[in-house]
Design an enzyme around this catalytic site. Structure first.
Site, PDB file in Angstrom:
ATOM      1  N   ASN A 180       0.831  -1.200   0.000  1.00  0.00           N
ATOM      2  CA  ASN A 180       0.000   0.000   0.000  1.00  0.00           C
ATOM      3  C   ASN A 180       0.865   1.249   0.000  1.00  0.00           C
ATOM      4  OD1 ASN A 180      -0.382   1.919   2.516  1.00  0.00           O
ATOM      5  ND2 ASN A 180       0.148  -0.109   3.354  1.00  0.00           N
ATOM      6  N   PHE A 184      -1.114   8.333   4.336  1.00  0.00           N
ATOM      7  CA  PHE A 184      -1.814   9.012   5.433  1.00  0.00           C
ATOM      8  C   PHE A 184      -3.088   9.702   4.954  1.00  0.00           C
ATOM      9  CE2 PHE A 184       1.726   9.845   8.846  1.00  0.00           C
ATOM     10  CZ  PHE A 184       1.778   8.489   9.091  1.00  0.00           C
ATOM     11  N   SER A 267       5.876   5.275   8.644  1.00  0.00           N
ATOM     12  CA  SER A 267       5.235   4.990   7.361  1.00  0.00           C
ATOM     13  C   SER A 267       6.187   5.347   6.227  1.00  0.00           C
ATOM     14  CB  SER A 267       3.948   5.798   7.209  1.00  0.00           C
ATOM     15  OG  SER A 267       3.452   5.703   5.888  1.00  0.00           O
ATOM     16  N   ASN A 269       5.303   6.046   3.261  1.00  0.00           N
ATOM     17  CA  ASN A 269       4.558   6.731   2.209  1.00  0.00           C
ATOM     18  C   ASN A 269       4.401   8.233   2.407  1.00  0.00           C
ATOM     19  OD1 ASN A 269       4.031   4.188   0.917  1.00  0.00           O
ATOM     20  ND2 ASN A 269       2.516   3.784   2.508  1.00  0.00           N
ATOM     21  N   THR A 270       5.016   8.771   3.468  1.00  0.00           N
ATOM     22  CA  THR A 270       5.031  10.214   3.694  1.00  0.00           C
ATOM     23  C   THR A 270       6.478  10.684   3.619  1.00  0.00           C
ATOM     24  OG1 THR A 270       3.049  10.184   5.088  1.00  0.00           O
ATOM     25  CG2 THR A 270       4.532  12.057   5.335  1.00  0.00           C
ATOM     26  N   LYS A 309       5.869   3.842  16.921  1.00  0.00           N
ATOM     27  CA  LYS A 309       5.859   2.759  15.933  1.00  0.00           C
ATOM     28  C   LYS A 309       7.043   2.946  14.995  1.00  0.00           C
ATOM     29  CE  LYS A 309       2.780   0.215  12.832  1.00  0.00           C
ATOM     30  NZ  LYS A 309       1.372   0.042  12.419  1.00  0.00           N
ATOM     31  N   ASN A 338       6.232  -1.381  11.335  1.00  0.00           N
ATOM     32  CA  ASN A 338       5.412  -0.919  10.221  1.00  0.00           C
ATOM     33  C   ASN A 338       5.724  -1.769   8.988  1.00  0.00           C
ATOM     34  OD1 ASN A 338       3.750   0.834   8.593  1.00  0.00           O
ATOM     35  ND2 ASN A 338       4.246   2.502  10.002  1.00  0.00           N
TER      36      ASN A 338
END
Length: 450
Positions: A180, A184, A267, A269-270, A309, A338
């Site tokens: 994925n 966010f 994450s 993805n940021t 996390k 994560n």
């Protein structure tokens, strides 16, 4: 007579559904005597009504636990249909169904051996739903009601944001994995606070209405959201230049509804988010968040525990730095881990394996468990660890616990297998503990190092 009824029913259906000639209808009347001349609709209605009455009568004789088991087992046949949908559409439909109570509710008590107390809170079992599934707290009651010991909503950002362009979720079914790059996507802290506030108010109202009942002095499992423990995972907005301010805002707005808080700095993805895992950056961030939490007014139970996390893609030095910060600032816990930006050999060459984003599911299990073991040793077992990544069975959960996890979380396996996986994992985990002579979860935590 039975053959005449069946023949007449077929003729009657054809005669009227196709608007056949009167001669066809006359043929029905010749075959079937007057007292049996029922329309096809009345025959069908009668049959369904009979089945309903008969089924209801039978179900009423079955105990609640057995019926509950049937409901969970039944989802095994329904859940594969979700795979016919686009992954993100399936995800949203699952949230929609859970928000409306269209999912089975666990009525059976958890095995006593699974109960554990962490941070002064009682968990009926150590199996949790990871952040990312219910990002905006839309279905807390329905998801916890399925039997999770706890769940985590979020990540929640201060300002609503769309996340990355679609498509951004990809299945790798051969490996039970998901990639994925949501980025966010969030409805923002105001919307989430309203939902959690409503949930909190509903629970308080229920408690008030039960004040006339005799109250047991024994603490029962559960938290601010009801039967399970609720964690709130907070993040930063993509375009924010002051990450700490975003996390502080999340704490000020949401911590009153949380049984525990999580700072998500992992994450993939940021852009730039994972840089916050550096020793200095993380120490500065955690100090500010702790200060924001502690300056608020809290009752007897005190402020919610604070966790961080982390990613599985960290060097040994990175892990040592994080452990040092956690011990120095007395963090309440770490979530490991994560998703990963790496691609294990088992997924290379599979469709969608080259997509950008974080990989979760079975291929992540070994990597995340190795990081878990390393962190347990670095923190000398003094920090509560939550094991997350690749768990799809009770044996997997047990291996995480032996490696140092006190609690564990699911995501991808739940997305693939559905509600039936929850009681299955709990039963298997209890069997693993009993097999090896443990009397509780706590006894098994970190057993691989003893």
């Amino acid at each position: 007579m039975a053959w005449r009824i069946r023949s007449a029913a077929l003729l009657w259906r054809n005669a009227y559904s196709t608007k056949a000639s009167s001669s066809a209808q006359e043929a029905v009347k010749r075959i079937l005597p007057p007292k049996y001349r029922l329309t096809w609709g009345r025959l069908l209605t009668g049959a369904l009504l009979g089945l309903g009455i008969g089924g209801g009568a039978y179900v009423s004789t079955v105990d609640e636990a057995t019926f509950c088991g049937w409901l969970f087992t039944g989802t095994k046949f329904v859940n594969p249909l979700f795979r016919l949908l686009d992954p993100e559409d399936a995800h949203q439909f699952a949230i929609w169904a859970a928000a409306r109570g269209l999912v089975p509710r666990e009525k059976r008590p958890d095995p006593a051996i699974l109960e554990i107390e962490v941070w002064g809170r009682k968990f009926s079992n150590p199996i949790g739903l990871a952040a990312g599934f219910d990002k905006s707290a839309e279905a807390v009651e329905g998801l916890l009601g399925m039997g999770f010991g706890f769940m985590e909503v979020g990540s929640v950002t201060p300002i609503p944001q769309e996340g990355n362009p679609k498509p951004r979720v990809f299945r790798l079914p051969e490996q039970g994995a998901i990639i994925n790059r949501y980025g966010f996507n969030s409805e923002g802290i105001v919307v989430v606070a309203k939902r959690l506030g409503a949930q909190h108010g509903k629970r308080k109202l229920a408690e008030t209405s039960n004040t006339t009942m005799p109250q047991s002095t024994e603490q029962k499992p559960g938290g601010k959201a009801g039967p399970g423990i609720l964690g709130v995972n907070i993040g930063k907005n993509k375009m924010s230049e002051d990450a700490a301010a975003d996390y502080v805002q999340g704490v000020h707005t949401l911590s009153q509804f949380a049984d525990y808080l999580v700072i998500n700095v992992s994450s993939p993805n940021t852009p730039g988010l994972r840089k916050l895992q550096g020793r200095k950056q993380l120490k500065d961030l955690v100090k500010k968040v702790l200060s924001a939490r502690d300056e608020m007014q809290w009752g007897e139970e005190g402020p919610p525990p604070l966790l961080v996390k982390i990613a599985p893609d960290l060097s040994k030095q990175d892990l040592a730095d994080i452990a040092a910060v956690a011990l120095t600032l007395r963090l309440d816990g770490l979530i490991i881990s994560n998703t990963t930006i790496s691609r294990p050999d088992s997924v290379i060459g599979l469709p969608h394996a080259d997509e950008m984003g974080g990989l979760s599911g079975k291929p992540l299990f070994k990597l995340s468990t190795d990081v878990l073991k390393e962190m347990y040793q670095l923190t000398r077992g003094r920090i509560t660890l939550i094991g997350c990544g690749g768990i799809s069975s009770g044996e997997d959960a047990y291996r995480k616990i032996r490696a140092g996890a006190t609690l564990v979380q699911l995501y991808s396996a739940f997305a693939y297998e559905g509600p039936a996986l929850i009681p299955q994992i709990k039963t298997e985990l209890a069997a693993c503990l009993e097999r090896d002579g443990f009397k509780s979860i706590q006894e098994a935590v970190g057993a691989d190092f003893r």
